[in-house]
Design a protein around this motif. Structure first.
Motif, PDB file in Angstrom:
ATOM      1  N   GLN A  96       0.889  -1.170   0.000  1.00 55.61           N
ATOM      2  CA  GLN A  96       0.000   0.000   0.000  1.00 55.61           C
ATOM      3  C   GLN A  96       0.927   1.221   0.000  1.00 55.61           C
ATOM      4  OE1 GLN A  96      -3.685  -0.429   2.045  1.00 55.61           O
ATOM      5  NE2 GLN A  96      -3.743   1.746   2.580  1.00 55.61           N
ATOM      6  N   CYS A  97       1.340   1.737   1.164  1.00 55.18           N
ATOM      7  CA  CYS A  97       2.311   2.839   1.127  1.00 55.18           C
ATOM      8  C   CYS A  97       3.694   2.324   0.743  1.00 55.18           C
ATOM      9  CB  CYS A  97       2.367   3.563   2.463  1.00 55.18           C
ATOM     10  SG  CYS A  97       3.376   2.741   3.723  1.00 55.18           S
ATOM     11  N   GLY A  98       3.951   1.043   1.034  1.00 53.96           N
ATOM     12  CA  GLY A  98       5.204   0.418   0.629  1.00 53.96           C
ATOM     13  C   GLY A  98       6.310   0.447   1.664  1.00 53.96           C
ATOM     14  N   TYR A  99       6.159   1.241   2.715  1.00 53.26           N
ATOM     15  CA  TYR A  99       7.281   1.478   3.626  1.00 53.26           C
ATOM     16  C   TYR A  99       7.813   0.201   4.279  1.00 53.26           C
ATOM     17  CZ  TYR A  99      10.357   4.132   6.580  1.00 53.26           C
ATOM     18  OH  TYR A  99      11.479   4.651   7.165  1.00 53.26           O
ATOM     19  N   CYS A 100       6.912  -0.676   4.675  1.00 57.75           N
ATOM     20  CA  CYS A 100       7.336  -1.890   5.392  1.00 57.75           C
ATOM     21  C   CYS A 100       7.741  -3.023   4.463  1.00 57.75           C
ATOM     22  CB  CYS A 100       6.184  -2.393   6.262  1.00 57.75           C
ATOM     23  SG  CYS A 100       4.850  -3.126   5.265  1.00 57.75           S
ATOM     24  N   GLN A 101       7.526  -2.835   3.154  1.00 58.85           N
ATOM     25  CA  GLN A 101       7.507  -3.997   2.261  1.00 58.85           C
ATOM     26  C   GLN A 101       8.877  -4.620   1.991  1.00 58.85           C
ATOM     27  OE1 GLN A 101       4.743  -5.592   1.222  1.00 58.85           O
ATOM     28  NE2 GLN A 101       3.398  -4.184   2.331  1.00 58.85           N
ATOM     29  N   CYS A 132       2.925  -3.982   9.572  1.00 60.31           N
ATOM     30  CA  CYS A 132       2.482  -3.163   8.437  1.00 60.31           C
ATOM     31  C   CYS A 132       1.372  -2.238   8.925  1.00 60.31           C
ATOM     32  CB  CYS A 132       1.965  -4.045   7.299  1.00 60.31           C
ATOM     33  SG  CYS A 132       1.295  -3.072   5.932  1.00 60.31           S
ATOM     34  N   ARG A 133       1.662  -0.940   8.939  1.00 58.72           N
ATOM     35  CA  ARG A 133       0.647   0.021   9.416  1.00 58.72           C
ATOM     36  C   ARG A 133      -0.512   0.138   8.438  1.00 58.72           C
ATOM     37  NH1 ARG A 133       3.054   5.337  12.084  1.00 58.72           N
ATOM     38  NH2 ARG A 133       0.856   5.498  12.573  1.00 58.72           N
ATOM     39  N   CYS A 134      -0.307  -0.279   7.194  1.00 62.35           N
ATOM     40  CA  CYS A 134      -1.407  -0.262   6.222  1.00 62.35           C
ATOM     41  C   CYS A 134      -2.194  -1.565   6.271  1.00 62.35           C
ATOM     42  CB  CYS A 134      -0.872  -0.048   4.817  1.00 62.35           C
ATOM     43  SG  CYS A 134       0.082   1.455   4.616  1.00 62.35           S
ATOM     44  N   THR A 136      -1.572  -4.772   5.348  1.00 63.62           N
ATOM     45  CA  THR A 136      -1.613  -5.566   4.117  1.00 63.62           C
ATOM     46  C   THR A 136      -1.466  -7.065   4.407  1.00 63.62           C
ATOM     47  OG1 THR A 136       0.789  -5.322   3.800  1.00 63.62           O
ATOM     48  CG2 THR A 136      -0.624  -3.677   2.742  1.00 63.62           C
TER      49      THR A 136
HETATM   50  S1  FES Z   1       2.388  -1.060   3.130  1.00 60.38           S
HETATM   51 FE1  FES Z   1       2.278   0.732   4.375  1.00 60.38          FE
HETATM   52  S2  FES Z   1       3.247   0.108   6.218  1.00 60.38           S
HETATM   53 FE2  FES Z   1       3.041  -1.703   5.104  1.00 60.38          FE
END
Ligand code: FES
Ligand code: FES
Length: 152
Positions: A96-101, A132-134, A136
């Motif tokens: 989603q935001c990608g940060y944790c990916q 993952c804060r989003c 996923t």
């Molecule tokens: S995709 Fe946003 S924190 Fe995991």
């Protein structure tokens, strides 16, 4: 102090304070920014890299402690399992935001290296330390199953 760090098969001469975390050496000295800073306390998994093939948290690992050993970052992932994971991640549009990916992919590939056919419980256990804060998580689980099928 000066020491040599082996990252993705390349030896880097590093000059850093002895307590500098591996994460900052990877990001700031070597300029590989795919590995992310999340919590800095070994709680979120966004800084996951491999030490001799095993996932570790780069935010709490002093770089000097792993000098001369094999470090792999998301940029250097190239095993069959890792490629299958990345393909499944794309196909199922996991981020989603990608940060944790980056950390999620590192953990997922390490799981499939050890367990080519993980159950939902195996996946939940192995991925437990990667936040993952989003949220996923459902897509992550589906993608790991897809990658396992691809590898079978
Ligand atoms: S995709 Fe946003 S924190 Fe995991
Ligand atoms: S930044 Fe290392 S575990 Fe969160």
């Amino acid at each position: 102090m000066s020491f040599t760090l082996n990252v993705n098969g390349v030896a880097h001469e590093i000059d850093a304070a002895p307590d500098t975390p591996l994460l900052w050496v990877i990001r700031d000295h070597i300029q590989l920014t795919g590995t992310k800073f999340g919590c800095g306390m070994a709680q979120c998994g966004s800084c996951t890299v491999y030490l001799n093939g095993q996932p570790i948290r780069a935010c709490v690992t002093p770089a000097v402690a792993v000098q001369g050993q094999q470090i792999t970052t998301i940029e250097g992932l190239e095993s069959k399992a890792a490629l299958a994971v990345q393909k499944a991640w794309d196909a199922l549009e996991v981020p989603q935001c990608g940060y944790c990916q980056s950390g999620q992919i590192m953990a997922a590939a390490a799981l499939l290296e050890q367990n080519p056919s993980p159950s939902d419980d195996d996946i939940d256990l192995a991925m437990n330390g990667n936040i993952c804060r989003c949220a996923t998580y459902v897509r992550i689980r589906k993608a790991i199953h897809a990658a396992a099928k691809d590898l079978a």
